[in-house]
Write a protein that holds these residues in place. Structure first.
Motif, short mmCIF file in Angstrom:
data_model
loop_
_atom_site.label_atom_id
_atom_site.label_comp_id
_atom_site.label_asym_id
_atom_site.label_seq_id
_atom_site.Cartn_x
_atom_site.Cartn_y
_atom_site.Cartn_z
N ALA A 107 -2.23 -1.16 -10.13
CA ALA A 107 -2.08 -0.10 -9.13
C ALA A 107 -3.43 0.61 -9.06
O ALA A 107 -3.82 1.31 -10.00
CB ALA A 107 -0.97 0.87 -9.51
N VAL A 108 -4.16 0.42 -7.95
CA VAL A 108 -5.55 0.87 -7.85
C VAL A 108 -5.66 2.04 -6.89
O VAL A 108 -5.46 1.88 -5.67
CB VAL A 108 -6.46 -0.28 -7.37
N VAL A 128 5.37 3.88 1.80
CA VAL A 128 5.17 2.56 1.22
C VAL A 128 5.09 1.54 2.34
O VAL A 128 6.01 1.45 3.18
CB VAL A 128 6.32 2.20 0.24
N LEU A 129 4.00 0.77 2.37
CA LEU A 129 3.73 -0.14 3.48
C LEU A 129 3.49 -1.55 2.97
O LEU A 129 2.84 -1.74 1.94
CB LEU A 129 2.48 0.32 4.26
N SER A 130 3.99 -2.52 3.72
CA SER A 130 3.70 -3.92 3.41
C SER A 130 3.58 -4.68 4.71
O SER A 130 3.96 -4.19 5.78
CB SER A 130 4.82 -4.53 2.54
N VAL A 171 -4.77 6.46 -0.62
CA VAL A 171 -4.13 5.14 -0.71
C VAL A 171 -4.16 4.66 -2.15
O VAL A 171 -5.20 4.73 -2.82
CB VAL A 171 -4.84 4.10 0.20
N ILE A 172 -3.01 4.20 -2.63
CA ILE A 172 -2.91 3.50 -3.91
C ILE A 172 -2.45 2.09 -3.58
O ILE A 172 -1.37 1.89 -3.00
CB ILE A 172 -1.93 4.18 -4.87
N LEU A 184 0.85 -1.19 0.00
CA LEU A 184 0.00 0.00 0.00
C LEU A 184 0.89 1.24 0.00
O LEU A 184 1.88 1.31 0.73
CB LEU A 184 -0.91 0.03 1.22
N VAL A 185 0.51 2.21 -0.79
CA VAL A 185 1.19 3.50 -0.81
C VAL A 185 0.19 4.53 -0.30
O VAL A 185 -0.90 4.68 -0.87
CB VAL A 185 1.66 3.86 -2.23
N LYS A 186 0.53 5.22 0.79
CA LYS A 186 -0.39 6.20 1.37
C LYS A 186 0.25 7.57 1.42
O LYS A 186 1.48 7.72 1.32
CB LYS A 186 -0.84 5.78 2.78
#
Length: 819
Positions: free
Chosen positions: A125-126, A249-251, A221-222, A84-86
């Motif tokens: 990528a949503v 960037v999160l995982s 969030v993408i 996730l990219v926030k």
């Protein structure tokens, strides 16, 4: 009156052991062994300390496990997104309320999405676009499910179609299977604009409403969906290179940073309850343990004198007392940890049911909170015995020859110094509260806690004049004289019994009085703000739609969040028509169009804005627009006022607040809204708020009363057991059994009256500051409100416990010995 010499035989026997220990282990090892033997022999008198510590560690373990488990969770609808990219964090909190981070601009969303989708291994990528949507089934909005998404977001969970097909046009929607709607059915969905009819094209297993197209707000969030077998670490590393400083960037578990703010807010309320319980338990446990050990030293002076006579050093006496506390602490802590572990799941579920934890919360048994709470129990025991050990070390060998139990010097230099210091701090804080507006409650607890500690330390000095004053009506007569002189002679015993009553009544009066006074202040504030008889309010929805407001011909504020000064969140509202506000500078009539704003004076001063200043403001859709300040306000519905059209242009999910009307509308109102009398509406709001607050209050008061029960019962049982000979001498002197028991009961009543009086004084000092602070805050006179039935019940419970714990053992002591 004389004590029986035979009750000191155990002490004499142990004294011989101390003599041996002194000669062979002068460094304290023998004292530790003796502490174990003495603790076993005195277990009956230590049972109160054991219960207080065990209950404290049990509650700490229970709250510790809940606290450790109450961590942010990865939202279920992102379960299928590897990375996730926030948006970067902008604080997200202001004045205790949580706000979302500043969204990306539409240009940033397009650029980031395109570049992220080209990362090797990324299937899609949503951009996750959310907005308000709530289905109406059976004429009522479906509670809890209020989010709308574009169809691609369904693949992030992933939520697969349970039936039907994806939405293909603007008139179709995919809904949750839980609604019970089959594909082809029609459903009404509420949006910010109003209700609209849609055809159900399909259903999914998860919550939400999924559309082919809709007007949405900003993107925060993408989500990156990885191809099968792709290295997530490589995707995360590449995403960081693409995003740079534009986002996070999160995982893995780090994705929990995207959990809904409603869950964050709920968990925050839960933290307040857990923190309040832990602080109260720790404070009360140390207080009770210290009081119990101090009273024990006062009663065991002859025993301790015997130990000093056979050669025990002051250091060994301190080790002896700390050793007893260690023995009790280990047993109590182990019991408490087991109790807390068993109760934690049920307590966690209770918090969920009461709305203090999210629905997804579950207690997880972990080792480190239990180890920490076990250690905390030992620390509490050692802190509680510290002052008593110093007093035990000062016992002289001559104490072994004394038989009379008289407090010759109940006040030491340390008690004078620290008692005066804590009392002074409490008074100063109480005065400071009057000029404080933001942290009234916090400083009130500080003031009350300081006064409780201070008055407890000064109790041996304060109690004699209070005894004379309270016992004045019963000063004549044999029983009255015995009660009066007994309390004056055994000052330490009186102080040790009054201390837990002081804590219990003080906290009960403070907390309940604070809640009632604050509720009264809120009522005054609401009454002053509303000048209407009827109100159109949301029922089962987060707010009112534009259609609902227009149907009644009224207007209301349209709350939103904007971002200014580096992305800091600011509470804003769109307004239309005449506005009730106190203008300091400028002209509120110039608030028109979509490029003007009126600002609260403090917010403008903080940012250096003046009338005529043009400042860039970022809206909920991520777009930034320069707005001109046309007025500065002292009081207004929000910190920043915009026109209603400006808010609607940039925030498609904004819902209106209540609409106040002079007369009820003739036509039926929209589903999700209802007409109420203003008085009924205000009462309902206060009832809901009071329910949550009183849950917290009852927990704190219940804990305080429980600890008071342990402390009072333990102290009086110890005192009565030590006065067996005194009571029998009274009986042999001609007093009947009833007269002796009435004497004991009146002594307990006197002690409770003194403790309750001191507790009320402590609480009133803080409450006076609270009422003054609230008066200054809202600009109206706030009166102090005390729920006397609750306070009376707490005092009554203390009295019942005290009388029971003194009369029952006294009656047993007066029974003739069995042949």
């Amino acid at each position: 009156m004389l004590n029986r010499a035979d009750k000191h035989v155990p002490a004499t026997r142990e004294a011989r052991r101390v003599g041996s220990a002194t000669g062979s282990q002068g460094r304290g090892g023998g004292s530790l062994a003796l502490a174990w033997d003495l603790a076993r022999g005195r277990w009956g008198s230590l049972i109160g300390t054991f219960l207080a510590l065990g209950l404290a560690v049990g509650i700490l373990s229970m709250t510790g496990l809940v606290f450790a488990s109450a961590r942010p969770q990865v939202p279920g609808r992102y379960a299928g997104a590897a990375v996730l990219v926030k948006t970067p964090s902008t604080g997200g909190e202001m004045d205790g309320f949580f706000y979302p981070d500043k969204p990306w601009s539409p240009e940033q969303v397009r650029s980031l999405s395109e570049r992220l989708s080209r990362i090797p291994g990324v299937a899609a990528a949503v951009p996750d676009r959310t907005f308000y949507a709530q289905a109406v089934v059976g004429g009522k909005p479906v509670a809890g499910d209020t989010q709308g998404y574009l169809w691609p977001s369904a693949g992030l969970a992933p939520y697969r179609l349970a039936a039907g097909r994806p939405p293909a046009g603007p008139g179709e929607v995919v809904v949750s299977r839980a609604l019970g709607l089959a594909p082809g059915r029609r459903v009404t969905v509420l949006t910010a604009a109003g209700p609209a009819s849609y055809s159900v094209s399909g259903t999914v297993a998860g919550p939400g409403h999924y559309f082919a197209q809709a007007r949405t707000g900003g993107v925060r969030v993408i989500a990156l969906v990885a191809k099968a077998g792709t290295d997530v670490t490589a995707i995360e590393r590449a995403a960081r290179a693409v995003v740079g400083a534009q986002g996070l960037v999160l995982s893995g578990s780090a994705r929990s940073a995207t959990e809904p703010l409603s869950d964050v807010q709920t968990r925050w309320f839960g933290y307040q309850i857990l923190s309040g319980m832990a602080i109260l338990v720790a404070f009360t446990a140390v207080f009770i343990v210290a009081s119990t050990f101090a009273f024990g030293v006062a009663q065991r002076r002859r025993e301790l004198g015997l130990l000093r006579t056979v050669g025990a050093t002051p250091r060994q006496m301190r080790v002896l007392m700390h050793g007893e506390a260690l023995v009790v602490g280990v047993a109590a802590a182990a019991t408490g940890v087991a109790l807390g572990t068993a109760c934690a799941p049920g307590f966690g579920q209770a918090l969920v049911d009461l709305g203090f934890q999210p629905r997804s919360f579950a207690v997880q048994i972990q080792l480190w909170p239990l180890v920490a709470c076990f250690a905390a129990g030992l620390v509490v025991a050692q802190l509680g015995v510290w002052a008593a050990s110093r007093r035990a070390a000062k016992v002289t060998p001559l104490e072994a020859l004394r038989e009379a139990v008289v407090d010759e010097r109940p006040m030491t230099t340390g008690r004078w110094v620290f008692g005066a210091l804590f009392t002074l701090v409490g008074v100063v804080l109480g005065v400071f509260i009057a000029g404080e507006s933001d942290s009234v409650v916090q400083y009130a607890f500080y003031a009350a806690g300081s006064l409780i500690v201070g008055l407890s330390l000064l109790a041996p000095a304060v109690i004699p004049p209070l005894v004379r004053a309270v016992s004045w009506p019963v000063r004549s007569g044999a029983i009255g004289l015995l009660v009066r002189q007994g309390a004056l002679t055994a000052v330490r015993r009186t102080a040790s019994t009054a201390a837990p009553v002081l804590v219990t009544v003080g906290f009960a009066v403070l907390v309940t009085g604070m809640v009632e006074t604050n509720a009264g202040a809120n009522g005054l504030r609401r009454a002053a703000a509303v000048q209407a008889d009827w109100v159109l309010a949301a029922q089962g929805t987060p707010g009112l739609t534009d259609a609902a407001v227009s149907a009644v011909g009224g207007s209301s504020t349209l709350p939103t969040i904007v971002y200014a000064g580096g992305g800091a969140p600011v509470g804003a509202a769109g307004v239309a028509g005449k506005i009730k506000a106190d203008v300091i500078a400028g002209d509120l009539r110039n608030l028109r169009g979509t490029r003007t704003m009126a600002v609260a004076e403090w917010a403008a001063r903080e940012r250096g804005w003046r009338v005529g200043t043009a400042a860039p403001i970022t809206f909920e859709d991520g777009r930034s627009t320069p707005l001109t300040v046309v007025a500065l306000l002292r009081s207004a519905p929000a910190d920043l006022l915009l026109t209603r059209q400006a808010v609607r242009d940039h925030d498609p999910s904004a819902l209106a607040g209540p609409v106040y009307l002079a007369d009820p509308p003739a036509a039926p109102v929209e589903a999700g809204s209802g007409i109420e009398k203003v008085a009924d509406r205000m009462a309902g709001i206060e009832e809901h708020e009071d329910k949550l607050v009183w849950v917290f209050v009852l927990i704190l008061v219940g804990l305080s009363v429980g600890y008071s029960a342990i402390a009072i019962a333990n102290t009086l049982l110890m005192a009565t057991a030590n006065r067996t000979t005194d009571l029998r001498v009274l009986r042999l002197s001609g007093a009947t059994t009833g007269q002796v028991l009435r004497t004991v009961a009146l002594e307990s009543t006197l002690v409770v009256a003194i403790g309750a009086l001191l507790g009320i004084v402590v609480a009133m000092t803080a409450l006076v500051g609270i009422t003054t602070g609230l008066t200054n805050m809202i600009g109206m006179t706030v009166g102090m409100i005390l729920p006397w039935p609750v306070i009376g019940a707490v005092i009554g419970i203390c009295l019942l416990l005290a009388v029971t714990a003194s009369v029952i053992p006294a009656r047993a002591a007066l029974q003739p010995p069995r042949p």
